[in-house]
Scaffold this motif. Sequence first.
Motif, PDB file in Angstrom:
ATOM      1  N   ALA A  13      20.136  78.402  38.556  1.00 44.04           N
ATOM      2  CA  ALA A  13      20.750  78.922  38.754  1.00 44.04           C
ATOM      3  C   ALA A  13      22.778  79.443  39.251  1.00 44.04           C
ATOM      4  CB  ALA A  13      20.817  80.697  38.278  1.00 44.04           C
ATOM      5  N   SER A  14      21.789  79.512  40.294  1.00 47.27           N
ATOM      6  CA  SER A  14      23.198  79.438  41.804  1.00 47.27           C
ATOM      7  C   SER A  14      24.051  78.822  42.088  1.00 47.27           C
ATOM      8  CB  SER A  14      22.189  80.466  42.330  1.00 47.27           C
ATOM      9  OG  SER A  14      21.474  79.497  43.500  1.00 47.27           O
ATOM     10  N   SER A  15      23.454  77.353  41.877  1.00 45.00           N
ATOM     11  CA  SER A  15      23.869  76.436  41.758  1.00 45.00           C
ATOM     12  C   SER A  15      25.017  75.501  40.757  1.00 45.00           C
ATOM     13  CB  SER A  15      23.060  75.056  42.056  1.00 45.00           C
ATOM     14  OG  SER A  15      22.639  74.713  40.787  1.00 45.00           O
ATOM     15  N   GLY A  16      24.619  76.696  39.507  1.00 45.10           N
ATOM     16  CA  GLY A  16      25.368  76.437  38.587  1.00 45.10           C
ATOM     17  C   GLY A  16      26.987  77.788  38.406  1.00 45.10           C
ATOM     18  N   PHE A  17      26.447  78.715  39.501  1.00 46.75           N
ATOM     19  CA  PHE A  17      27.802  79.309  39.236  1.00 46.75           C
ATOM     20  C   PHE A  17      28.590  78.818  40.933  1.00 46.75           C
ATOM     21  CE2 PHE A  17      24.889  83.359  38.213  1.00 46.75           C
ATOM     22  CZ  PHE A  17      25.092  83.331  36.999  1.00 46.75           C
ATOM     23  N   MET A  18      28.023  78.126  41.365  1.00 44.54           N
ATOM     24  CA  MET A  18      29.053  77.545  42.688  1.00 44.54           C
ATOM     25  C   MET A  18      29.560  76.450  41.307  1.00 44.54           C
ATOM     26  SD  MET A  18      29.280  77.683  46.141  1.00 44.54           S
ATOM     27  CE  MET A  18      30.672  77.526  45.547  1.00 44.54           C
ATOM     28  N   ALA A  19      29.032  75.622  40.641  1.00 44.72           N
ATOM     29  CA  ALA A  19      29.263  74.617  40.047  1.00 44.72           C
ATOM     30  C   ALA A  19      30.331  74.991  39.419  1.00 44.72           C
ATOM     31  CB  ALA A  19      28.268  73.867  39.359  1.00 44.72           C
ATOM     32  N   LYS A  36      28.462  69.211  38.640  1.00 39.62           N
ATOM     33  CA  LYS A  36      27.396  69.475  37.734  1.00 39.62           C
ATOM     34  C   LYS A  36      26.472  69.969  38.731  1.00 39.62           C
ATOM     35  CE  LYS A  36      27.742  66.308  34.417  1.00 39.62           C
ATOM     36  NZ  LYS A  36      27.508  65.301  33.590  1.00 39.62           N
ATOM     37  N   ALA A  37      25.506  71.359  37.973  1.00 32.20           N
ATOM     38  CA  ALA A  37      24.213  71.550  38.737  1.00 32.20           C
ATOM     39  C   ALA A  37      23.073  72.015  37.864  1.00 32.20           C
ATOM     40  CB  ALA A  37      24.187  73.483  39.184  1.00 32.20           C
ATOM     41  N   LYS A  38      21.949  71.104  38.481  1.00 25.77           N
ATOM     42  CA  LYS A  38      20.693  71.422  38.394  1.00 25.77           C
ATOM     43  C   LYS A  38      19.601  71.903  39.102  1.00 25.77           C
ATOM     44  CE  LYS A  38      21.777  67.697  34.906  1.00 25.77           C
ATOM     45  NZ  LYS A  38      21.412  65.721  34.318  1.00 25.77           N
ATOM     46  N   SER A  39      17.937  71.943  39.097  1.00 23.63           N
ATOM     47  CA  SER A  39      17.333  72.525  39.615  1.00 23.63           C
ATOM     48  C   SER A  39      17.019  71.347  39.961  1.00 23.63           C
ATOM     49  CB  SER A  39      16.414  72.822  38.193  1.00 23.63           C
ATOM     50  OG  SER A  39      15.300  72.031  37.080  1.00 23.63           O
ATOM     51  N   GLU A  40      15.538  71.570  41.143  1.00 21.51           N
ATOM     52  CA  GLU A  40      15.900  70.668  41.940  1.00 21.51           C
ATOM     53  C   GLU A  40      14.721  70.014  41.259  1.00 21.51           C
ATOM     54  OE1 GLU A  40      12.574  72.242  44.665  1.00 21.51           O
ATOM     55  OE2 GLU A  40      13.129  73.689  43.798  1.00 21.51           O
ATOM     56  N   THR A  41      13.830  70.465  40.018  1.00 17.55           N
ATOM     57  CA  THR A  41      13.573  68.857  39.669  1.00 17.55           C
ATOM     58  C   THR A  41      13.895  68.047  38.902  1.00 17.55           C
ATOM     59  OG1 THR A  41      13.030  70.825  37.805  1.00 17.55           O
ATOM     60  CG2 THR A  41      11.203  71.104  39.121  1.00 17.55           C
ATOM     61  N   GLU A  42      15.493  68.437  38.786  1.00 20.79           N
ATOM     62  CA  GLU A  42      15.546  67.095  37.578  1.00 20.79           C
ATOM     63  C   GLU A  42      16.520  66.653  38.419  1.00 20.79           C
ATOM     64  OE1 GLU A  42      17.043  69.032  33.596  1.00 20.79           O
ATOM     65  OE2 GLU A  42      17.581  71.013  35.662  1.00 20.79           O
ATOM     66  N   VAL A  43      17.055  66.421  40.136  1.00 18.77           N
ATOM     67  CA  VAL A  43      17.435  65.531  40.864  1.00 18.77           C
ATOM     68  C   VAL A  43      17.069  64.393  41.069  1.00 18.77           C
ATOM     69  CG1 VAL A  43      17.476  65.483  43.614  1.00 18.77           C
ATOM     70  CG2 VAL A  43      17.925  67.515  42.744  1.00 18.77           C
ATOM     71  N   GLU A  44      16.353  64.157  40.861  1.00 23.34           N
ATOM     72  CA  GLU A  44      15.413  62.538  41.186  1.00 23.34           C
ATOM     73  C   GLU A  44      16.128  61.488  39.817  1.00 23.34           C
ATOM     74  OE1 GLU A  44      11.297  61.704  42.024  1.00 23.34           O
ATOM     75  OE2 GLU A  44      12.155  59.624  42.095  1.00 23.34           O
ATOM     76  N   LYS A  91      36.162  76.466  46.193  1.00 21.31           N
ATOM     77  CA  LYS A  91      37.410  75.504  46.984  1.00 21.31           C
ATOM     78  C   LYS A  91      36.798  74.968  48.454  1.00 21.31           C
ATOM     79  CE  LYS A  91      42.477  75.731  49.302  1.00 21.31           C
ATOM     80  NZ  LYS A  91      43.257  77.316  49.765  1.00 21.31           N
ATOM     81  N   GLY A  92      36.193  76.072  48.318  1.00 22.29           N
ATOM     82  CA  GLY A  92      35.388  74.968  49.786  1.00 22.29           C
ATOM     83  C   GLY A  92      34.441  74.097  50.255  1.00 22.29           C
ATOM     84  N   LEU A  93      33.674  74.367  48.512  1.00 22.60           N
ATOM     85  CA  LEU A  93      32.460  73.398  48.589  1.00 22.60           C
ATOM     86  C   LEU A  93      34.229  72.364  48.095  1.00 22.60           C
ATOM     87  CD1 LEU A  93      29.928  73.151  47.260  1.00 22.60           C
ATOM     88  CD2 LEU A  93      31.069  72.060  45.360  1.00 22.60           C
ATOM     89  N   VAL A  94      34.532  72.364  46.841  1.00 26.27           N
ATOM     90  CA  VAL A  94      35.584  70.627  47.089  1.00 26.27           C
ATOM     91  C   VAL A  94      35.954  70.223  47.664  1.00 26.27           C
ATOM     92  CG1 VAL A  94      37.532  69.579  45.511  1.00 26.27           C
ATOM     93  CG2 VAL A  94      36.202  71.806  44.247  1.00 26.27           C
ATOM     94  N   GLN A  95      36.544  70.981  48.845  1.00 24.65           N
ATOM     95  CA  GLN A  95      36.800  70.730  49.868  1.00 24.65           C
ATOM     96  C   GLN A  95      35.456  69.638  51.075  1.00 24.65           C
ATOM     97  OE1 GLN A  95      38.936  74.134  51.742  1.00 24.65           O
ATOM     98  NE2 GLN A  95      40.651  73.203  51.101  1.00 24.65           N
ATOM     99  N   PHE A  96      34.440  70.715  50.911  1.00 25.72           N
ATOM    100  CA  PHE A  96      33.276  69.860  51.690  1.00 25.72           C
ATOM    101  C   PHE A  96      32.777  68.524  50.830  1.00 25.72           C
ATOM    102  CE2 PHE A  96      28.450  69.710  52.180  1.00 25.72           C
ATOM    103  CZ  PHE A  96      28.415  69.593  53.445  1.00 25.72           C
ATOM    104  N   ALA A  97      33.400  68.982  49.443  1.00 24.00           N
ATOM    105  CA  ALA A  97      32.370  67.497  48.621  1.00 24.00           C
ATOM    106  C   ALA A  97      33.599  66.443  48.511  1.00 24.00           C
ATOM    107  CB  ALA A  97      32.759  67.775  47.565  1.00 24.00           C
TER     108      ALA A  97
END
Length: 105
Positions: A13-19, A36-44, A91-97
């Motif tokens: 959820a929060s990563s969805g807002f961040m994405a 994109k954003a996903k829950s930790e259980t979907e990462v692998e 913007k900060g996230l894009v620059q970090f990425a």
Amino acid sequence: MTKQVLLTCGAGASSGFMAAAARKAAKKLGADIEVKAKSETEVEASLPDIDLLLVAPHLKYMIDEVKELCETNHVKYNIIPQRVYGALDGKGLVQFALKQFEGED
């Protein structure tokens, strides 16, 4: 080639807002990344399709597990800085990425 970036948090959820904030910022900045954003259980299951995994700061306890999975799949990874995540600073996230990709062709 567009770089694929996945953000992850507990339930996604929060990563969805961040994405969403990052996608808007990437468009404004002309950055060639897709976020994109996903829950930790979907990462692998998502690792074969991404170039960079960014982990929410409250999940830093799982970085050793993430490190192993990412190195096996040749995926870059890092923890999103708290100041960026807490402020939903797209913007900060894009620059970090983009910094994570520096040095690549």
